[in-house]
Scaffold this active site. Structure first.
Site, PDB file in Angstrom:
ATOM      1  N   GLN A  96      -6.225  16.322   8.393  1.00 19.70           N
ATOM      2  CA  GLN A  96      -6.462  16.286   6.934  1.00 19.70           C
ATOM      3  C   GLN A  96      -7.883  15.816   6.668  1.00 19.70           C
ATOM      4  OE1 GLN A  96      -6.775  13.060   5.356  1.00 19.70           O
ATOM      5  NE2 GLN A  96      -7.221  13.912   3.340  1.00 19.70           N
ATOM      6  N   LYS A 141      -4.249  20.982  -0.213  1.00 24.95           N
ATOM      7  CA  LYS A 141      -3.257  19.994  -0.653  1.00 24.95           C
ATOM      8  C   LYS A 141      -3.671  19.335  -1.972  1.00 24.95           C
ATOM      9  CE  LYS A 141      -0.979  15.767   1.010  1.00 24.95           C
ATOM     10  NZ  LYS A 141      -1.687  14.688   0.326  1.00 24.95           N
ATOM     11  N   SER A 162      -4.553  11.799   9.040  1.00 26.58           N
ATOM     12  CA  SER A 162      -5.431  11.561   7.895  1.00 26.58           C
ATOM     13  C   SER A 162      -6.855  11.259   8.358  1.00 26.58           C
ATOM     14  CB  SER A 162      -4.890  10.362   7.109  1.00 26.58           C
ATOM     15  OG  SER A 162      -5.858   9.870   6.205  1.00 26.58           O
ATOM     16  N   TYR A 184       0.852  -1.206   0.000  1.00 31.02           N
ATOM     17  CA  TYR A 184       0.000   0.000   0.000  1.00 31.02           C
ATOM     18  C   TYR A 184       0.884   1.251   0.000  1.00 31.02           C
ATOM     19  CZ  TYR A 184      -3.061   3.659   1.861  1.00 31.02           C
ATOM     20  OH  TYR A 184      -3.738   4.845   2.059  1.00 31.02           O
ATOM     21  N   PRO A 223      -0.239  13.530   5.843  1.00 32.82           N
ATOM     22  CA  PRO A 223      -1.330  12.604   6.170  1.00 32.82           C
ATOM     23  C   PRO A 223      -1.175  11.327   5.363  1.00 32.82           C
ATOM     24  CG  PRO A 223      -2.112  14.366   4.717  1.00 32.82           C
ATOM     25  CD  PRO A 223      -0.696  14.691   5.071  1.00 32.82           C
ATOM     26  N   THR A 247      -7.595  17.899   1.326  1.00 33.75           N
ATOM     27  CA  THR A 247      -7.006  17.224   0.159  1.00 33.75           C
ATOM     28  C   THR A 247      -7.946  17.373  -1.029  1.00 33.75           C
ATOM     29  OG1 THR A 247      -5.843  15.646   1.555  1.00 33.75           O
ATOM     30  CG2 THR A 247      -6.194  15.002  -0.734  1.00 33.75           C
ATOM     31  N   TYR A 293     -10.917  14.628   4.073  1.00 30.46           N
ATOM     32  CA  TYR A 293     -11.506  14.194   2.813  1.00 30.46           C
ATOM     33  C   TYR A 293     -12.962  14.620   2.850  1.00 30.46           C
ATOM     34  CZ  TYR A 293      -7.610  11.330   1.213  1.00 30.46           C
ATOM     35  OH  TYR A 293      -6.393  10.904   0.757  1.00 30.46           O
ATOM     36  N   ILE A 316       9.984  13.226  -1.397  1.00 33.63           N
ATOM     37  CA  ILE A 316      11.103  13.535  -0.491  1.00 33.63           C
ATOM     38  C   ILE A 316      11.521  12.293   0.288  1.00 33.63           C
ATOM     39  CG2 ILE A 316      11.769  14.827   1.570  1.00 33.63           C
ATOM     40  CD1 ILE A 316      10.375  17.210   0.372  1.00 33.63           C
ATOM     41  N   ARG A 317      12.774  11.910   0.111  1.00 34.76           N
ATOM     42  CA  ARG A 317      13.310  10.741   0.824  1.00 34.76           C
ATOM     43  C   ARG A 317      14.621  11.070   1.542  1.00 34.76           C
ATOM     44  NH1 ARG A 317       9.112   9.694  -1.215  1.00 34.76           N
ATOM     45  NH2 ARG A 317       8.586   7.943  -2.583  1.00 34.76           N
ATOM     46  N   ARG A 346       0.095   8.653  -6.435  1.00 30.81           N
ATOM     47  CA  ARG A 346      -0.931   7.625  -6.202  1.00 30.81           C
ATOM     48  C   ARG A 346      -2.257   7.955  -6.870  1.00 30.81           C
ATOM     49  NH1 ARG A 346       0.576   4.822  -1.638  1.00 30.81           N
ATOM     50  NH2 ARG A 346      -1.510   4.519  -0.798  1.00 30.81           N
ATOM     51  N   ASP A 398       5.082  18.333  -1.235  1.00 30.62           N
ATOM     52  CA  ASP A 398       4.987  16.950  -0.777  1.00 30.62           C
ATOM     53  C   ASP A 398       5.116  16.079  -2.025  1.00 30.62           C
ATOM     54  OD1 ASP A 398       3.227  14.657   0.761  1.00 30.62           O
ATOM     55  OD2 ASP A 398       2.284  15.120  -1.143  1.00 30.62           O
ATOM     56  N   SER A 399       5.528  14.849  -1.867  1.00 31.02           N
ATOM     57  CA  SER A 399       5.666  13.871  -2.961  1.00 31.02           C
ATOM     58  C   SER A 399       7.117  13.764  -3.430  1.00 31.02           C
ATOM     59  CB  SER A 399       4.800  14.190  -4.197  1.00 31.02           C
ATOM     60  OG  SER A 399       3.423  14.227  -3.858  1.00 31.02           O
ATOM     61  N   HIS A 441      -0.023  13.569  -4.609  1.00 35.66           N
ATOM     62  CA  HIS A 441      -0.456  12.480  -3.723  1.00 35.66           C
ATOM     63  C   HIS A 441       0.553  11.318  -3.764  1.00 35.66           C
ATOM     64  CE1 HIS A 441      -4.323  11.677  -1.500  1.00 35.66           C
ATOM     65  NE2 HIS A 441      -3.706  10.531  -1.319  1.00 35.66           N
TER      66      HIS A 441
HETATM   67  C1  GLV Z   1      -5.130   7.716   0.425  1.00 37.17           C
HETATM   68  O1  GLV Z   1      -4.894   8.805   0.848  1.00 37.17           O
HETATM   69  C2  GLV Z   1      -4.255   6.964  -0.402  1.00 37.17           C
HETATM   70  O2  GLV Z   1      -3.457   7.546  -1.142  1.00 37.17           O
HETATM   71  O3  GLV Z   1      -4.337   5.740  -0.351  1.00 37.17           O
END
Ligand code: GLV
Length: 388
Positions: free
Chosen positions: A128, A252, A107, A25, A78, A156, A130, A310-311, A279, A307-308, A276
């Protein structure tokens, strides 16, 4: 104690310790995963400019995000199902963030509830949201976040419908996991996780189960999203949510300059440039590539976060030097959590802080608040040339 030198060390340990369904996931993007991959590879395309013989004493990574003091501008993003990565995962991550002095964002699709996290922490966290079709539930969710003294609502905007992640379908992702023969076989190798889960405060979506009626399958993220999330969410509704909340709002999922201007119009306190974590829309630009055009459009009028992808602390440095005021880590903290619980999240934050501090020094800078594009070597065509 395992020796942890970098975020990848935590990821390896996480993969060994967490059930495959939850590792997958985390480690998935939608469809071909192009955007998921480019979120990190585009960071790698930017290089840092080494400078020498500059006084490096008295350095600081401290800054602010939406007016809140942070020991470094790296918030915990989140992440849904965090409490499935390790028992009481949201509580542990929130405590780690508090101990470290960075914001934690809970989240909507968390396992620990808003109230659980509020009870276990002493400083306000961010919530966060939804947007659900059920207005009553939505209103109550916002009221619960207010009652918990959350200091910002992170709305989001890029997930009214769920992008498909193939592995989640194959694995039958659910919280708690459905006990199929394949899942049982995998869980038998994850004794540490299982023992923790036996004592966990919750094993369902804590903000939802017991707070809403008429849900056919609240354990299945895909089914829940399709049934409950509001596909008609638009800017007028965003403005209404902002009014309902009455406090600071972070929007976001902005990846386009036009949308950034709209976010400015509804009065966002900050926006998060994000896809995201790759994703949602596969084929979208990486967040770091999208950042410059958004900064050009609104960077002097609203706080822009990224965000997205960064490691590492080097990634944080690159985002800040391009002009972002703050950044978020999602996967990087989940690796730590799944590997070693709260200590793992603190380790992830410490790894990133040290990388950021050392890299900044080697670029000849002493404060994260003084970074600018001069420390970067950006490929000429980094933003891409796309036809109108
Ligand atoms: C939910 O926020 C997901 O990306 O799974």
């Amino acid at each position: 104690m395992p020796v942890i030198t970098c975020i990848d060390d935590l990821k390896r340990l996480y993969q060994r310790r967490a059930p495959r369904m939850f590792y997958d996931y985390t480690e998935s993007g939608s469809w071909t995963e192009q955007t998921f991959r480019e979120n990190t590879s585009d960071f790698a395309d930017i290089r840092l400019r080494q400078r020498i013989a500059v006084d490096m004493s008295g350095r600081s990574t401290a800054s602010t995000m939406i007016g809140e003091d942070v020991t470094m501008p790296v918030a915990l993003a989140p992440v849904g199902l965090t409490g499935m990565q390790c028992a009481d995962g949201e509580i542990k991550a929130a405590r780690a963030a508090e101990a470290f002095g960075v914001p934690f964002t809970l989240s909507t699709m968390s396992i620990n509830s808003i109230e659980d996290v509020a009870e276990a922490t002493t400083k306000p966290f961010w919530f966060q949201l939804y947007t659900m079709k059920d207005e009553d539930f939505l209103r109550r969710l916002i009221e619960r976040a207010k009652a918990a003294h959350c200091s910002a609502l992170v709305i989001t905007l890029d997930l009214q419908i769920l992008g498909q992640r193939h592995k989640d379908i194959r694995n039958g992702l659910s919280a708690p996991p459905k006990l199929t023969p394949a899942t049982i076989a995998n869980l038998m190798t994850k004794w540490r996780w299982g023992i923790g889960m036996l004592g966990a405060k919750r094993r369902h979506f804590g903000n939802i189960v017991g707070h809403v009626e008429g849900v056919s399958d609240a354990a299945n993220l895909g089914a829940w999203t399709a049934e409950q999330f509001d596909p008609s969410l638009d800017w007028a509704k965003v403005a209404k949510l902002k009014e309902m909340w009455g406090g600071k709002v972070i929007l976001k999922g902005i990846l386009d300059a036009e949308d950034a201007r709209m976010a400015l119009k509804v009065g966002a306190d900050a926006i998060v440039v994000s896809n995201h974590g790759g994703r949602q829309l596969d084929g979208a630009l990486s967040a770091i590539r999208a950042l410059p055009a958004i900064l050009d459009a609104v960077g002097d009028k609203v706080e822009v976060h990224l965000d997205s992808g960064i490691r590492s602390g080097q990634d944080v440095l690159k985002a800040l030097a391009l002009g972002a005021r703050g950044t978020y880590i999602g996967r990087a903290f989940v690796y730590g959590l799944g590997a070693m619980g709260q200590a793992g999240v603190e380790t992830a934050l410490e790894v990133i802080r040290k990388e950021l501090d050392t890299s900044m020094a080697l670029c000849g800078r002493r404060n994260v608040t003084d970074l600018d594009r001069d420390v970067l070597l950006i490929p000429e065509d980094f933003e891409g040339r796309w036809q109108d």
